[in-house]
Motif scaffolding. Sequence first.
Motif, PDB file in Angstrom:
ATOM      1  N   GLY A  86       0.802  -1.218   0.000  1.00 39.20           N
ATOM      2  CA  GLY A  86       0.000   0.000   0.000  1.00 39.20           C
ATOM      3  C   GLY A  86       0.836   1.270   0.000  1.00 39.20           C
ATOM      4  N   ARG A  87       2.138   1.141   0.148  1.00 35.60           N
ATOM      5  CA  ARG A  87       3.045   2.294   0.130  1.00 35.60           C
ATOM      6  C   ARG A  87       4.433   1.787  -0.197  1.00 35.60           C
ATOM      7  NH1 ARG A  87       6.196   1.770   4.334  1.00 35.60           N
ATOM      8  NH2 ARG A  87       5.494   0.598   6.139  1.00 35.60           N
ATOM      9  N   TYR A  88       5.315   2.714  -0.571  1.00 35.24           N
ATOM     10  CA  TYR A  88       6.706   2.355  -0.825  1.00 35.24           C
ATOM     11  C   TYR A  88       7.431   2.187   0.508  1.00 35.24           C
ATOM     12  CZ  TYR A  88       6.008   3.599  -5.710  1.00 35.24           C
ATOM     13  OH  TYR A  88       5.560   3.639  -7.013  1.00 35.24           O
ATOM     14  N   PRO A  89       8.537   1.421   0.524  1.00 40.09           N
ATOM     15  CA  PRO A  89       9.297   1.316   1.771  1.00 40.09           C
ATOM     16  C   PRO A  89       9.844   2.683   2.177  1.00 40.09           C
ATOM     17  CG  PRO A  89      10.235  -0.111   0.054  1.00 40.09           C
ATOM     18  CD  PRO A  89       9.127   0.642  -0.544  1.00 40.09           C
ATOM     19  N   SER A  90       9.938   2.908   3.459  1.00 42.69           N
ATOM     20  CA  SER A  90      10.480   4.185   3.937  1.00 42.69           C
ATOM     21  C   SER A  90      11.984   4.235   3.674  1.00 42.69           C
ATOM     22  CB  SER A  90      10.211   4.345   5.436  1.00 42.69           C
ATOM     23  OG  SER A  90      10.972   3.395   6.156  1.00 42.69           O
ATOM     24  N   THR A  91      12.545   5.424   3.812  1.00 46.50           N
ATOM     25  CA  THR A  91      13.989   5.573   3.643  1.00 46.50           C
ATOM     26  C   THR A  91      14.729   4.720   4.668  1.00 46.50           C
ATOM     27  OG1 THR A  91      13.652   7.814   2.825  1.00 46.50           O
ATOM     28  CG2 THR A  91      15.863   7.254   3.560  1.00 46.50           C
ATOM     29  N   ALA A  92      14.208   4.637   5.875  1.00 43.03           N
ATOM     30  CA  ALA A  92      14.848   3.833   6.923  1.00 43.03           C
ATOM     31  C   ALA A  92      14.811   2.343   6.565  1.00 43.03           C
ATOM     32  CB  ALA A  92      14.174   4.078   8.258  1.00 43.03           C
ATOM     33  N   GLN A  93      13.705   1.869   5.993  1.00 46.34           N
ATOM     34  CA  GLN A  93      13.628   0.471   5.588  1.00 46.34           C
ATOM     35  C   GLN A  93      14.532   0.207   4.383  1.00 46.34           C
ATOM     36  OE1 GLN A  93       9.415   0.420   4.928  1.00 46.34           O
ATOM     37  NE2 GLN A  93       9.018  -0.685   6.860  1.00 46.34           N
ATOM     38  N   GLY A  94      14.611   1.163   3.494  1.00 45.77           N
ATOM     39  CA  GLY A  94      15.493   1.083   2.330  1.00 45.77           C
ATOM     40  C   GLY A  94      15.118  -0.016   1.363  1.00 45.77           C
ATOM     41  N   LEU A  95      16.039  -0.279   0.473  1.00 47.03           N
ATOM     42  CA  LEU A  95      15.809  -1.295  -0.558  1.00 47.03           C
ATOM     43  C   LEU A  95      15.875  -2.707   0.006  1.00 47.03           C
ATOM     44  CD1 LEU A  95      17.872   0.292  -3.461  1.00 47.03           C
ATOM     45  CD2 LEU A  95      15.397   0.249  -3.212  1.00 47.03           C
ATOM     46  N   ALA A  96      16.354  -2.861   1.234  1.00 40.52           N
ATOM     47  CA  ALA A  96      16.385  -4.179   1.868  1.00 40.52           C
ATOM     48  C   ALA A  96      14.976  -4.724   2.067  1.00 40.52           C
ATOM     49  CB  ALA A  96      17.119  -4.106   3.197  1.00 40.52           C
ATOM     50  N   ALA A  97      13.977  -3.843   2.111  1.00 40.02           N
ATOM     51  CA  ALA A  97      12.589  -4.284   2.277  1.00 40.02           C
ATOM     52  C   ALA A  97      12.102  -5.083   1.074  1.00 40.02           C
ATOM     53  CB  ALA A  97      11.682  -3.073   2.496  1.00 40.02           C
ATOM     54  N   PRO A 101      11.249  -9.177   4.775  1.00 43.47           N
ATOM     55  CA  PRO A 101      10.069  -8.455   5.256  1.00 43.47           C
ATOM     56  C   PRO A 101      10.419  -7.481   6.385  1.00 43.47           C
ATOM     57  CG  PRO A 101      10.015 -10.731   5.986  1.00 43.47           C
ATOM     58  CD  PRO A 101      11.187 -10.593   5.072  1.00 43.47           C
ATOM     59  N   PRO A 102      10.003  -6.236   6.257  1.00 47.19           N
ATOM     60  CA  PRO A 102      10.223  -5.288   7.352  1.00 47.19           C
ATOM     61  C   PRO A 102       9.365  -5.675   8.564  1.00 47.19           C
ATOM     62  CG  PRO A 102       9.619  -4.158   5.309  1.00 47.19           C
ATOM     63  CD  PRO A 102       9.403  -5.610   5.089  1.00 47.19           C
ATOM     64  N   ALA A 103       9.794  -5.275   9.721  1.00 52.16           N
ATOM     65  CA  ALA A 103       9.042  -5.580  10.942  1.00 52.16           C
ATOM     66  C   ALA A 103       7.680  -4.906  10.887  1.00 52.16           C
ATOM     67  CB  ALA A 103       9.822  -5.103  12.160  1.00 52.16           C
ATOM     68  N   GLY A 104       6.637  -5.657  11.202  1.00 52.64           N
ATOM     69  CA  GLY A 104       5.286  -5.110  11.278  1.00 52.64           C
ATOM     70  C   GLY A 104       4.572  -4.999   9.935  1.00 52.64           C
ATOM     71  N   GLU A 105       5.097  -5.534   8.863  1.00 54.46           N
ATOM     72  CA  GLU A 105       4.435  -5.484   7.559  1.00 54.46           C
ATOM     73  C   GLU A 105       3.727  -6.818   7.317  1.00 54.46           C
ATOM     74  OE1 GLU A 105       3.874  -3.085   5.577  1.00 54.46           O
ATOM     75  OE2 GLU A 105       5.252  -1.589   6.358  1.00 54.46           O
ATOM     76  N   ALA A 106       2.435  -6.871   7.640  1.00 53.89           N
ATOM     77  CA  ALA A 106       1.679  -8.112   7.513  1.00 53.89           C
ATOM     78  C   ALA A 106       1.347  -8.414   6.045  1.00 53.89           C
ATOM     79  CB  ALA A 106       0.389  -8.021   8.322  1.00 53.89           C
ATOM     80  N   ALA A 109       4.486  -9.545   0.617  1.00 53.26           N
ATOM     81  CA  ALA A 109       4.342 -10.814  -0.116  1.00 53.26           C
ATOM     82  C   ALA A 109       5.585 -11.111  -0.950  1.00 53.26           C
ATOM     83  CB  ALA A 109       3.101 -10.760  -1.004  1.00 53.26           C
ATOM     84  N   GLY A 110       6.735 -10.676  -0.481  1.00 57.30           N
ATOM     85  CA  GLY A 110       7.977 -10.817  -1.240  1.00 57.30           C
ATOM     86  C   GLY A 110       8.609 -12.171  -1.070  1.00 57.30           C
ATOM     87  N   PRO A 111       9.812 -12.304  -1.445  1.00 53.03           N
ATOM     88  CA  PRO A 111      10.744 -11.279  -1.878  1.00 53.03           C
ATOM     89  C   PRO A 111      10.401 -10.765  -3.282  1.00 53.03           C
ATOM     90  CG  PRO A 111      11.818 -13.417  -1.982  1.00 53.03           C
ATOM     91  CD  PRO A 111      10.462 -13.629  -1.381  1.00 53.03           C
ATOM     92  N   TYR A 112      10.711  -9.527  -3.505  1.00 53.67           N
ATOM     93  CA  TYR A 112      10.384  -8.863  -4.764  1.00 53.67           C
ATOM     94  C   TYR A 112      11.558  -8.859  -5.736  1.00 53.67           C
ATOM     95  CZ  TYR A 112       6.352  -7.444  -2.095  1.00 53.67           C
ATOM     96  OH  TYR A 112       5.210  -7.472  -1.338  1.00 53.67           O
ATOM     97  N   LEU A 113      12.692  -9.358  -5.304  1.00 58.64           N
ATOM     98  CA  LEU A 113      13.862  -9.498  -6.162  1.00 58.64           C
ATOM     99  C   LEU A 113      14.204 -10.977  -6.273  1.00 58.64           C
ATOM    100  CD1 LEU A 113      16.141  -6.652  -4.733  1.00 58.64           C
ATOM    101  CD2 LEU A 113      14.794  -6.602  -6.830  1.00 58.64           C
ATOM    102  N   ALA A 114      14.555 -11.425  -7.482  1.00 60.88           N
ATOM    103  CA  ALA A 114      14.893 -12.832  -7.690  1.00 60.88           C
ATOM    104  C   ALA A 114      16.189 -13.206  -6.972  1.00 60.88           C
ATOM    105  CB  ALA A 114      15.022 -13.122  -9.177  1.00 60.88           C
ATOM    106  N   ARG A 115      17.093 -12.240  -6.857  1.00 59.07           N
ATOM    107  CA  ARG A 115      18.362 -12.461  -6.174  1.00 59.07           C
ATOM    108  C   ARG A 115      18.531 -11.408  -5.100  1.00 59.07           C
ATOM    109  NH1 ARG A 115      20.877 -13.197 -11.884  1.00 59.07           N
ATOM    110  NH2 ARG A 115      20.546 -15.399 -12.175  1.00 59.07           N
ATOM    111  N   SER A 116      19.669 -11.429  -4.455  1.00 54.59           N
ATOM    112  CA  SER A 116      19.918 -10.419  -3.435  1.00 54.59           C
ATOM    113  C   SER A 116      20.080  -9.047  -4.086  1.00 54.59           C
ATOM    114  CB  SER A 116      21.172 -10.786  -2.627  1.00 54.59           C
ATOM    115  OG  SER A 116      22.295 -10.779  -3.487  1.00 54.59           O
TER     116      SER A 116
END
Length: 159
Positions: A86-97, A101-106, A109-116
């Motif tokens: 419903g929103r983009y990851p915050s700057t603090a979460q960064g591209l690692a999201a 999965p970031p904490a508290g994101e129910a 449905a990732g991972p959104y990247l096939a690789r790291s």
Amino acid sequence: MSLPLPTPTIAAVRPAPPPRASHPRRIVERGFTLLELLVVMVILGLLAGYVGPKLFSQIGKSEAKVARAQIDALGKALDQYRLDVGRYPSTAQGLAALSQPPAGEARWAGPYLARSLPPDPWGRPYGYRAPGEHGDYDLWSDGPDGQAGSEATTGLRNW
């Protein structure tokens, strides 16, 4: 009584070797002259002087193309993240999201990247900011010189 005829042998069938000349044979050596070698070296030098700079200029262009392609792929992964969460990851979460999965994101449905998460072609991490100054998010590479906003980073930004 007649005597039997001798049977021919292989030695008798072979032709006789040609007679030797009275003077010694002249030995002919085949090879390249110094002038021929110098002409070849000059031609190779001209080719290297013409092709070398064109080849090395393409190397920098290919790295920039890789960076643009990776930025485009990361942008698509960010868009998929936004559709799910419903929103983009915050700057603090960064591209690692995109990978974990970031904490508290129910609704993650990732991972959104096939690789790291890849570094840019110059070995540095991509920059990410959300909300961005130029849109919903800013995604960029600092390019070959590592300087944000320099001429070398032109085209390596997604906004």
